[in-house]
Design a protein around this motif. Structure first.
Motif, PDB file in Angstrom:
ATOM      1  N   ASP A 145       0.964  -1.289   0.068  1.00 55.06           N
ATOM      2  CA  ASP A 145       0.173  -0.073  -0.006  1.00 55.06           C
ATOM      3  C   ASP A 145       0.956   1.375  -0.213  1.00 55.06           C
ATOM      4  OD1 ASP A 145      -1.538   2.179   0.502  1.00 55.06           O
ATOM      5  OD2 ASP A 145      -2.638   1.311   2.279  1.00 55.06           O
ATOM      6  N   THR A 146       0.806   1.922  -1.099  1.00 49.30           N
ATOM      7  CA  THR A 146       1.886   3.108  -1.075  1.00 49.30           C
ATOM      8  C   THR A 146       1.446   4.224   0.021  1.00 49.30           C
ATOM      9  OG1 THR A 146       1.974   3.109  -3.678  1.00 49.30           O
ATOM     10  CG2 THR A 146       2.118   5.035  -2.721  1.00 49.30           C
ATOM     11  N   PHE A 147       0.120   4.417   0.352  1.00 47.19           N
ATOM     12  CA  PHE A 147      -0.043   5.515   1.219  1.00 47.19           C
ATOM     13  C   PHE A 147       0.527   5.049   2.639  1.00 47.19           C
ATOM     14  CE2 PHE A 147      -3.132   6.205  -1.967  1.00 47.19           C
ATOM     15  CZ  PHE A 147      -2.738   7.466  -2.541  1.00 47.19           C
ATOM     16  N   HIS A 148       0.326   3.683   3.051  1.00 43.32           N
ATOM     17  CA  HIS A 148       0.693   3.216   4.130  1.00 43.32           C
ATOM     18  C   HIS A 148       2.385   3.116   4.276  1.00 43.32           C
ATOM     19  CE1 HIS A 148       1.196   0.608   7.568  1.00 43.32           C
ATOM     20  NE2 HIS A 148       1.914  -0.118   6.964  1.00 43.32           N
ATOM     21  N   ILE A 149       2.954   2.750   3.183  1.00 44.07           N
ATOM     22  CA  ILE A 149       4.283   3.080   3.236  1.00 44.07           C
ATOM     23  C   ILE A 149       4.852   4.389   3.501  1.00 44.07           C
ATOM     24  CG2 ILE A 149       6.245   2.842   1.693  1.00 44.07           C
ATOM     25  CD1 ILE A 149       4.809   0.451   0.118  1.00 44.07           C
ATOM     26  N   VAL A 150       4.306   5.384   2.730  1.00 40.60           N
ATOM     27  CA  VAL A 150       4.791   6.768   2.962  1.00 40.60           C
ATOM     28  C   VAL A 150       4.462   7.310   4.389  1.00 40.60           C
ATOM     29  CG1 VAL A 150       4.194   9.415   2.545  1.00 40.60           C
ATOM     30  CG2 VAL A 150       4.453   7.359   0.607  1.00 40.60           C
ATOM     31  N   ARG A 151       3.309   6.792   4.961  1.00 42.16           N
ATOM     32  CA  ARG A 151       3.327   7.264   6.505  1.00 42.16           C
ATOM     33  C   ARG A 151       4.124   6.536   7.448  1.00 42.16           C
ATOM     34  NH1 ARG A 151      -2.317   6.367   5.146  1.00 42.16           N
ATOM     35  NH2 ARG A 151      -2.078   4.001   5.694  1.00 42.16           N
ATOM     36  N   ARG A 162      14.422 -11.643  -4.737  1.00 42.43           N
ATOM     37  CA  ARG A 162      13.802 -10.147  -4.546  1.00 42.43           C
ATOM     38  C   ARG A 162      12.918 -10.148  -3.350  1.00 42.43           C
ATOM     39  NH1 ARG A 162      15.189 -10.476  -9.890  1.00 42.43           N
ATOM     40  NH2 ARG A 162      13.265 -11.407 -10.541  1.00 42.43           N
ATOM     41  N   LEU A 163      12.223 -10.997  -3.130  1.00 48.34           N
ATOM     42  CA  LEU A 163      10.963 -10.993  -2.057  1.00 48.34           C
ATOM     43  C   LEU A 163      11.977 -11.162  -0.738  1.00 48.34           C
ATOM     44  CD1 LEU A 163       8.255 -13.216  -3.565  1.00 48.34           C
ATOM     45  CD2 LEU A 163       8.365 -10.616  -3.350  1.00 48.34           C
ATOM     46  N   SER A 164      13.000 -12.097  -0.827  1.00 42.93           N
ATOM     47  CA  SER A 164      13.651 -12.207   0.401  1.00 42.93           C
ATOM     48  C   SER A 164      14.340 -10.863   0.728  1.00 42.93           C
ATOM     49  CB  SER A 164      14.903 -13.424   0.192  1.00 42.93           C
ATOM     50  OG  SER A 164      14.027 -14.694  -0.135  1.00 42.93           O
ATOM     51  N   TYR A 165      14.921 -10.129  -0.537  1.00 44.34           N
ATOM     52  CA  TYR A 165      15.802  -9.057  -0.127  1.00 44.34           C
ATOM     53  C   TYR A 165      14.600  -7.818   0.479  1.00 44.34           C
ATOM     54  CZ  TYR A 165      18.295  -4.900  -1.549  1.00 44.34           C
ATOM     55  OH  TYR A 165      19.045  -3.653  -1.487  1.00 44.34           O
ATOM     56  N   ALA A 166      13.582  -7.848  -0.127  1.00 41.39           N
ATOM     57  CA  ALA A 166      12.495  -7.045   0.601  1.00 41.39           C
ATOM     58  C   ALA A 166      12.183  -7.206   1.831  1.00 41.39           C
ATOM     59  CB  ALA A 166      11.284  -7.166  -0.395  1.00 41.39           C
ATOM     60  N   ALA A 167      12.072  -8.456   2.276  1.00 41.80           N
ATOM     61  CA  ALA A 167      11.856  -8.833   3.875  1.00 41.80           C
ATOM     62  C   ALA A 167      12.999  -8.507   4.663  1.00 41.80           C
ATOM     63  CB  ALA A 167      11.740 -10.371   3.741  1.00 41.80           C
ATOM     64  N   SER A 168      14.408  -8.625   4.102  1.00 43.83           N
ATOM     65  CA  SER A 168      15.504  -8.214   4.850  1.00 43.83           C
ATOM     66  C   SER A 168      15.539  -6.822   5.230  1.00 43.83           C
ATOM     67  CB  SER A 168      16.747  -8.751   4.018  1.00 43.83           C
ATOM     68  OG  SER A 168      16.942  -7.973   2.962  1.00 43.83           O
ATOM     69  N   LEU A 169      14.956  -6.141   4.211  1.00 44.70           N
ATOM     70  CA  LEU A 169      14.992  -4.521   4.434  1.00 44.70           C
ATOM     71  C   LEU A 169      13.973  -4.207   5.526  1.00 44.70           C
ATOM     72  CD1 LEU A 169      15.502  -3.205   0.881  1.00 44.70           C
ATOM     73  CD2 LEU A 169      17.270  -3.143   2.679  1.00 44.70           C
ATOM     74  N   GLY A 170      13.102  -5.131   5.828  1.00 45.06           N
ATOM     75  CA  GLY A 170      12.074  -4.552   6.903  1.00 45.06           C
ATOM     76  C   GLY A 170      11.030  -3.675   6.169  1.00 45.06           C
ATOM     77  N   LEU A 171      10.703  -3.771   4.946  1.00 44.15           N
ATOM     78  CA  LEU A 171       9.989  -2.669   4.245  1.00 44.15           C
ATOM     79  C   LEU A 171       8.423  -2.694   4.752  1.00 44.15           C
ATOM     80  CD1 LEU A 171      10.720  -3.540   0.654  1.00 44.15           C
ATOM     81  CD2 LEU A 171      11.591  -1.531   1.889  1.00 44.15           C
ATOM     82  N   PRO A 172       7.863  -1.852   4.966  1.00 39.81           N
ATOM     83  CA  PRO A 172       6.675  -1.659   5.598  1.00 39.81           C
ATOM     84  C   PRO A 172       5.284  -2.279   4.650  1.00 39.81           C
ATOM     85  CG  PRO A 172       7.016   0.619   4.778  1.00 39.81           C
ATOM     86  CD  PRO A 172       8.066  -0.279   4.645  1.00 39.81           C
ATOM     87  N   ILE A 173       5.409  -3.619   4.469  1.00 38.64           N
ATOM     88  CA  ILE A 173       4.612  -4.179   3.413  1.00 38.64           C
ATOM     89  C   ILE A 173       3.956  -5.314   4.161  1.00 38.64           C
ATOM     90  CG2 ILE A 173       5.499  -3.466   1.285  1.00 38.64           C
ATOM     91  CD1 ILE A 173       6.808  -6.001   1.057  1.00 38.64           C
ATOM     92  N   GLY A 174       2.992  -5.963   3.845  1.00 37.87           N
ATOM     93  CA  GLY A 174       2.463  -7.234   4.450  1.00 37.87           C
ATOM     94  C   GLY A 174       1.180  -7.031   5.063  1.00 37.87           C
ATOM     95  N   TRP A 175       0.272  -8.148   5.244  1.00 31.11           N
ATOM     96  CA  TRP A 175      -0.751  -8.182   5.947  1.00 31.11           C
ATOM     97  C   TRP A 175      -0.628  -8.224   7.619  1.00 31.11           C
ATOM     98  CZ3 TRP A 175      -5.479  -7.133   3.533  1.00 31.11           C
ATOM     99  CH2 TRP A 175      -5.395  -7.011   2.292  1.00 31.11           C
ATOM    100  N   HIS A 176       0.602  -8.260   8.069  1.00 29.75           N
ATOM    101  CA  HIS A 176       0.872  -8.331   9.609  1.00 29.75           C
ATOM    102  C   HIS A 176       0.210  -7.048  10.084  1.00 29.75           C
ATOM    103  CE1 HIS A 176       4.312  -5.851   9.182  1.00 29.75           C
ATOM    104  NE2 HIS A 176       4.460  -6.593   8.102  1.00 29.75           N
TER     105      HIS A 176
END
Length: 365
Positions: free
Chosen positions: A203-209, A287-301
């Motif tokens: 969610d772009t807006f959630h990531i920005v927040r 790439r998905l593992s890389y995204a997880a390693s960065l701790g990006l604010p994504i996912g349903w959690h």
């Protein structure tokens, strides 16, 4: 404040870049498995013969070119590019017990047309063969009229002139195939981007927040992004597929790859296709593992399920709130990885120019 804004843009661009390459890999994987390039190439060959506007014995334009296409694919220069038997079902052409080639070199196209314009195919009735020969001769004549000098046309056209004219005729028309393929892949990429946005709740807006509020996360993502810009093949962004005959990294990964850049040997084509599928699957996982390693604010959690007893209606309300962010993400993914890779580089340069040198900060302090 400006540095913080740039950092947020860099973090957001990192998300878009990673998922652009994920979506591109997924599209490439589906295209490779479905062998859609071969079908697009077949459609392009049909359009080329339609463009020639061949005519029957009465001078009427012929719109059904399936006989020409079948004879073309059965000719010696082209038949060596695939396995199986060409069949005609109505006006459609397919290969039984095999696959159509996803790439036809221009010189083979020229060789096939010249051969068919000068010799009667032996696997069809004589009257049909004569008609086909006449129509291929018209294709050759059109290529000569467009690309050969007047004194080199007709009976004065040498074999070399004929071949060069047909090669140029084929190459010019394959540019249209490229545009069809790009449009096709662009729509598939948009749909794939939306699927990934929903699946991983990007969610772009959630990531920005989150990036605007969490300075530690923002700093970690930006630091890693800047470090990745200094290596030739960033592990989180790299896309490689040997079946296409080249290796693409983030700086040139996109959705406009055109049909057919693989080897012309059928056995090698199959081996490269299998290797390509393996590499693409590994690339998506990497790439998905890389995204997880960065701790990006994504996912349903981060999404709180409705606990007010509203059930599915509550979920519809939540999805309705997330939908705009998903759509923005899907559109951003559709832009393509090269754009986001270049943008991160530009933002990094601006950030470096704006941020004071540590020694200057210490002296000023």
């Amino acid at each position: 404040m400006m540095i913080q804004l740039i950092d947020i843009l860099i973090g957001l661009s990192v998300v878009y870049l990673i998922f652009s390459t994920v979506a591109s890999s997924a599209v490439e994987l589906v295209e490779t498995m479905a062998r859609r390039r071969a079908r697009f190439l077949l459609n392009g060959i049909e359009e080329i013969f339609k463009l020639a506007r061949t005519r029957d014995g009465d001078g009427n334009a012929i719109r059904d070119v399936s006989d020409l296409v079948k004879a073309f694919y059965e000719s010696a220069p082209v038949a060596a590019l695939y396995i199986g038997d060409v069949e005609k079902a109505g006006k459609r052409i397919r290969v039984a017990h095999g696959e159509l080639p996803s790439y036809i070199p221009a010189v083979r196209f020229a060789g096939a047309v010249i051969e068919l314009a000068q010799a009667l195919p032996g696997n069809v009735a004589d009257d049909t063969a004569k008609a086909l020969q006449s129509r291929f001769a018209q294709v050759l004549a059109l290529a000569l009229r467009l690309y050969a000098r007047p004194q080199e046309q007709g009976v004065n056209a040498t074999l070399e002139v004929q071949r060069d004219a047909l090669v140029q005729f084929f190459n010019d028309n394959t540019e249209r195939m490229s545009s069809w393929y790009r449009r096709h892949v662009q729509w598939i990429l948009l749909a794939t981007g939306f699927v990934f946005a929903v699946t991983f709740n990007v969610d772009t807006f959630h990531i920005v927040r989150v990036l605007s509020q969490d300075s530690a996360l923002r700093t970690r993502i930006v630091t890693q992004a800047l470090a990745d810009m200094n290596v030739d093949a960033p592990p989180g962004y790299q896309l490689s597929c040997s079946a296409t005959g080249d290796a693409d990294n983030a700086s040139d990964t996109g959705s406009d790859r055109t049909p057919g850049t693989a080897s012309t040997d059928p056995d090698e084509q199959e081996a490269l296709a299998e290797q390509c599928e393996k590499e693409l699957r590994e690339g998506i996982d990497r790439r998905l593992s890389y995204a997880a390693s960065l701790g990006l604010p994504i996912g349903w959690h981060s999404v709180t399920p409705p606990d007010d007893g509203s059930g599915w209606w509550g979920w519809l309300v939540i999805i309705g709130k997330l939908l705009p962010g998903w759509l923005v993400t899907a559109l951003a993914i559709c832009v393509g990885a090269p754009f986001w890779f270049d943008l991160i580089n530009r933002l990094a340069n601006i950030r470096t120019a704006m941020k004071p040198d540590p020694e200057q900060e210490a002296a000023a302090g």
